[in-house]
Enzyme design. Structure first.
Site, PDB file in Angstrom:
ATOM      1  N   THR A 112       0.806  -1.230   0.000  1.00  0.00           N
ATOM      2  CA  THR A 112       0.000   0.000   0.000  1.00  0.00           C
ATOM      3  C   THR A 112       0.839   1.280   0.000  1.00  0.00           C
ATOM      4  OG1 THR A 112      -0.115  -0.087   2.402  1.00  0.00           O
ATOM      5  CG2 THR A 112      -1.914  -1.132   1.207  1.00  0.00           C
TER       6      THR A 112
ATOM      7  N   ARG B 135      20.800  -4.764   4.233  1.00  0.00           N
ATOM      8  CA  ARG B 135      21.730  -4.316   3.185  1.00  0.00           C
ATOM      9  C   ARG B 135      23.195  -4.506   3.557  1.00  0.00           C
ATOM     10  NH1 ARG B 135      18.901   1.376   1.924  1.00  0.00           N
ATOM     11  NH2 ARG B 135      17.098   0.633   0.725  1.00  0.00           N
TER      12      ARG B 135
ATOM     13  N   CYS C  30      18.111   4.721  -2.501  1.00  0.00           N
ATOM     14  CA  CYS C  30      17.798   5.384  -3.766  1.00  0.00           C
ATOM     15  C   CYS C  30      18.856   6.400  -4.208  1.00  0.00           C
ATOM     16  CB  CYS C  30      16.432   6.034  -3.687  1.00  0.00           C
ATOM     17  SG  CYS C  30      16.175   7.037  -2.223  1.00  0.00           S
TER      18      CYS C  30
ATOM     19  N   SER D 280       9.294  12.141  -3.047  1.00  0.00           N
ATOM     20  CA  SER D 280       8.779  10.769  -3.046  1.00  0.00           C
ATOM     21  C   SER D 280       9.713   9.826  -2.319  1.00  0.00           C
ATOM     22  CB  SER D 280       8.546  10.282  -4.480  1.00  0.00           C
ATOM     23  OG  SER D 280       9.716  10.464  -5.245  1.00  0.00           O
ATOM     24  N   GLY D 281      10.973  10.222  -2.165  1.00  0.00           N
ATOM     25  CA  GLY D 281      11.906   9.400  -1.413  1.00  0.00           C
ATOM     26  C   GLY D 281      11.500   9.228   0.042  1.00  0.00           C
TER      27      GLY D 281
ATOM     28  N   GLU E 257      20.475   8.918   5.850  1.00  0.00           N
ATOM     29  CA  GLU E 257      20.743   8.820   4.417  1.00  0.00           C
ATOM     30  C   GLU E 257      22.234   8.901   4.090  1.00  0.00           C
ATOM     31  OE1 GLU E 257      18.149   8.300   2.605  1.00  0.00           O
ATOM     32  OE2 GLU E 257      18.659   8.744   0.516  1.00  0.00           O
TER      33      GLU E 257
ATOM     34  N   LYS F  30      24.013   5.721   4.822  1.00  0.00           N
ATOM     35  CA  LYS F  30      23.706   4.684   3.838  1.00  0.00           C
ATOM     36  C   LYS F  30      24.500   4.886   2.557  1.00  0.00           C
ATOM     37  CE  LYS F  30      18.902   4.278   5.373  1.00  0.00           C
ATOM     38  NZ  LYS F  30      17.553   4.722   4.996  1.00  0.00           N
TER      39      LYS F  30
ATOM     40  N   ARG G 233      16.847  17.547   0.840  1.00  0.00           N
ATOM     41  CA  ARG G 233      15.523  17.344   0.260  1.00  0.00           C
ATOM     42  C   ARG G 233      15.101  18.633  -0.435  1.00  0.00           C
ATOM     43  NH1 ARG G 233      13.678  12.448  -0.084  1.00  0.00           N
ATOM     44  NH2 ARG G 233      13.602  12.051   2.151  1.00  0.00           N
TER      45      ARG G 233
ATOM     46  N   HIS H 227      16.466  11.895  -8.067  1.00  0.00           N
ATOM     47  CA  HIS H 227      17.500  12.403  -7.161  1.00  0.00           C
ATOM     48  C   HIS H 227      18.660  12.910  -8.006  1.00  0.00           C
ATOM     49  CE1 HIS H 227      15.135  10.939  -3.986  1.00  0.00           C
ATOM     50  NE2 HIS H 227      15.879   9.982  -3.493  1.00  0.00           N
TER      51      HIS H 227
END
Lengths: 355, 355, 355, 355
Positions: free
Chosen positions: D15, D115, D154, D184-185, D207, D210, D241, D248
């Site tokens: 969803t 990951r 991403c 959208s990230g 972020e 990562k 952002r 991106h």
């Protein structure tokens, strides 16, 4: 019509926002072959790729256009062309379009200049395809070998598409419409970003008058000998600019001629049979109108590309305590409301053998 | 009223968007001293600075609020408070506000729950200051020692301010309004950015009904024994969300009761004498209404902060071919349309000796 | 300096974005009295209110400017003026500014033309106030009775302000900076909205070179006889345009000359004593630099107006695995990075008795 | 592989924003048949169309998904499924994904949990397809019949795609990257519109870490018995952002291992041969990398959909005065950087016979 026999066409005003939409939509068109580009500024015949940057996101400049020289807007410079699509700005379109029509070409114009002229049809094929026949008389009257057919203002176009089935089924007496229009409607460079980011502007020069007048002309009649008669309805428009890229959203309130339930109205929209779909014109969307039942649709971003930008999406039908009913509609302003609409007009005239 | 004798006040729902506006506007208020904060979520009395991030750009969390404990929304927890400003969400506001009124406090509520109640005044002081007197009867009827006064929905508020002078001078029979509302109207976190960037949404749940009902109540009458009687006018609203931070822009079309020229109408707006200005209430802007003559004003970004967000800006008055006249108005939704309006209501009631 | 003796000043390029900021900031200035406006386009001496629309949201055109005639950019047309603020575009600024300096006026220029000239100081008063003394030599060298002082590019300005305390305390060897710049940096009409809505553009013509060169000049030295010597550091810039109205956000990574802890660095920023604050220049913010401890600050919207747009906000100091440390800074591009910076330069020179 | 024999697959976290991208991209997939949907919230097996609103503009909920029941995230509820795509949030993904792997299913996960696990491959097929072989050992080690394969963050995904050809040809020692990431990230509802309209935020939780860690793992090696060894390079990331919907943008500076001219580097990108293209995997774009020569490309809006969102666009290669070279890259965050990347991983493992 096979590829061999495609009709040679040109785009005037090829470097602007609507000019680029024409080029995009004509790329790979089954009936029309884009053979020439022209612009009102002098570009000395340099290739399109050199004089114009492609501004439409999601596509690249079609290779077929990139190498075409950008010619001056004179009929003599575009000799083999049969159909001319005009995306010229209003301040030069008048004379140039007349020159092309006089020289024998069929001009399909997105400019405002001739829209309200008494011998020039203003056409949205789903609405008033029969007005196209008027160009025969136009040629006679003006002594032109060619002709001019105009398409409507980008806000008036989706409005008349939603109104036509209502007019046909119930009559329409009054139309109040408030628009939320996308920035692309102002062309390029158009609206400075500093003017619209975090802003809404309740004014677009000349727009309200166009919506009010063009709607009545398109929903009116044309008869040989009689000319155009505006529809007997009153239209009142308020036009706003908002920070969306494409898609004009319109909040409409109508007073119908007879009583109609919401089911009746939705049925009128959903069962409306229009000529472009019956003729299977290449640019006609499968559904001219789509009614959505979600309480918050149509939305500009989510619905503008329906039917590749040629479908008008309607929603939120409900009673209006002042007139009869309220609803919301959305149309893509640079496709259905500009270049796509003009190409559909040309397809209609070709299909009817009017050129 | 000197600083010594400032009235101790509290904010309920202190962590939300409107709660923060209350805190900002109460900081340094000449009549009211913010002594307590409460929220519907449990925060165990931790300091405001710890449980809430300040979200209003252009200001910092007032030092006077940062150290206040965030208390539960129970009268017993806020004992010394005389006036309570409520920014509670509708789903909890009903019971909580009644509890505070019962406990003897004067509740000024921004919530929707009691706005249409037959014994609760819905007030914009420039419009219907006389409705405030109804709280005497409210106390009697409900057996409360305190009272509840509500302010209107953020779209209805500037609308009634623009309509009132017209009603007074010419009568108003019909009102069509289409709004372009800012994202802050949805609270915080409110509208996801993914839903509104490059989009316009023609739906705000319950908003159109509120505009239609609240407008009539505020432009109607209150008489002792009679209660509230809605104004004899029809209102039809269409509400849209657009990508602006603050400021609701509204396109209005009205049918007046008598003929009025544009000069008459502008004069009615410009010469309108309202009670908050006459009483020189601290939050009253110098001009409740400003009419701008530029063709493209008011604009959301440029006009929302007029009068520190308490003035309603009007423009573009012109004839409407369906009703009598069209115009555009703009009001700041979280100041005039929410916290600022509620504080002005409290100032009005204090000034009139009603508390 | 009392109001009687205010210095008569003029703004060149008065109709553009930065020109309007000059007018806004000079309105009510305690030392300077705006007595004349000029523009490169011919406006025939018509009043400013007639030839220019006010574009800065949140303020109105100052009444003192509205009635001033817009004159041509010639010294002969602005006879009584002592100080000239130039917001002229680069393509005309060169000759015009020289004309004014030759005619004996003190030119404070926001244009790029003379920034890197070997005899023209490029000043941010908190950083290199001592460079101002070079104008004495400039006058001699050029044979001018007046002088030209420039302020830096809008991205270089806040960068050098954050770097200076580090250079002073630890030395700075390398600076990598990636900017997220506001649309107002492109002037007006500047960036078309169609180019930036839902977009980010990784290119601003000439910007990266300016940041790299101007930073070294300002952090370098000026000595009589020696002239300007660039700071012995390497600067590498990447410049991007994003959809924000005002405020340039910069992600910086530095290699310091000596080891420094995060506490040391923050202390260097917080205790930095700069000349404008010591001299109490009217446009100097109380704090030239503010360090915020929240993990997600500075933010463009929330921090740009700190210190009335004259403070640079810094945050997110953390180790860099490649150079020594990373941090983020934000400066208001049309106030601190343009008009406000230029006015502060003039205040500095007046205060130092250099004019 | 004909339609008859398509592999039955499911989406966990169906969803959310990435879940919807999975469904969109799996609709009509030639190898995979979407037979089941699951979500971490309880939906009692109600049809997807009832429990989820479609949020991706430009597409409608695929009819094949609309009727599927939304099941709990338990292997027992999804018995016939062979491959499971996980778009679960990190806080629940850990246990659920392990359950599915234990139960014999091949899990392709977009979550962050595994990951960096020493026995779980983190794969971008154009970069480190050989790491996929590690799942044989993973099964042995964990005693699972199934397996977990992860795709990268991403922002890390397009970065490693641009770096790999450079690493292969010249070696890469240092990488500085500053990102401008789309809203959208943050998923849905994700970022409140009030936080990002007219704003840029220099912080995305977790972020930067990562990007720094995942980049080294993917550009490192896997050897049987040895496991994963990170690439011997230093990576420093700053993540921001901005107000864009998808895509991106990343500003990169690299220090290469050997000298390379700009021509060499562009050639390395343009001639890079990657396994997905050689294997002709269905989701592999024709070109994994596209280098654009225009000075202002890539741009978020204009280039994100290149290769149906699976191509990484690079541009602006130029010298860096601190490291060797600077350039800009762009990748679609919810397609290449999430659902599309995960599906490509599954195609790779199927193609290599690893499942």
């Amino acid at each position: 019509m096979d590829a061999q026999s495609r009709i040679p066409v040109a785009v005037l005003g090829a470097t602007g926002m609507v000019g680029q939409r024409f080029i995009e939509l004509l790329s790979g068109h089954p009936w029309f072959e884009l053979v020439a580009l022209a612009a009102s500024d002098s570009h000395g015949g340099r290739p399109y790729a050199e004089v114009s940057r492609w501004r439409l996101p999601g596509s690249e400049m079609p290779a077929s256009a990139a190498g075409l020289p950008v010619l001056p807007c004179r009929p003599g410079a575009l000799l083999d062309v049969k159909i001319v699509f005009s995306a010229l700005p209003g301040k030069v379109a008048g004379d140039i379009e007349a020159d092309f029509a006089r020289a024998g070409m069929a001009v399909f114009s997105n400019a405002k200049n001739y829209r309200m002229a008494p011998d020039v049809p203003l056409i949205v094929p789903e609405v008033n395809a029969d007005h196209a026949a008027s160009i025969v008389q136009q040629r006679k009257l003006r002594g032109w070998r060619g002709s001019i057919v105009t398409n409507a203002n980008c806000s008036a176009t989706p409005l008349v598409m939603a109104l036509k089935p209502l007019q046909q089924a119930f009559g329409v007496r009054k139309v109040m419409v408030t628009t939320l229009q996308a920035i692309s409607g102002a062309g390029y460079p158009g609206l400075p970003s500093y003017d619209i980011l975090d802003n809404a502007i309740p004014f677009i020069g000349g727009e309200e008058e166009k919506v009010e007048q063009e709607t009545r002309k398109m929903l009116g009649t044309w008869e040989e000998g009689q000319g155009f008669t505006g529809a007997p309805m009153v239209v009142s428009a308020q036009c706003n600019r908002v920070a969306t890229r494409e898609g004009h959203l319109e909040c409409v309130s109508v007073e119908l001629g007879t009583h109609a339930s919401e089911e009746d109205i939705i049925a009128a929209w959903e069962h409306y049979k229009a000529e472009p779909q019956q003729l299977q014109l290449p640019s006609a969307p499968e559904h001219a109108l789509v009614y959505r039942t979600e309480p918050d649709r149509p939305q500009t971003l989510r619905d503008r590309d329906t039917g590749r930008g040629m479908t008008v999406t309607i929603g939120r039908l409900r009673p209006c305590p002042i007139l009869s009913h309220k609803f919301v509609l959305l149309g893509h302003n640079t496709i259905r409301g500009a270049a796509g609409g003009s190409i559909l007009n040309a397809e209609l005239c070709v299909s009817k053998g009017l050129l």
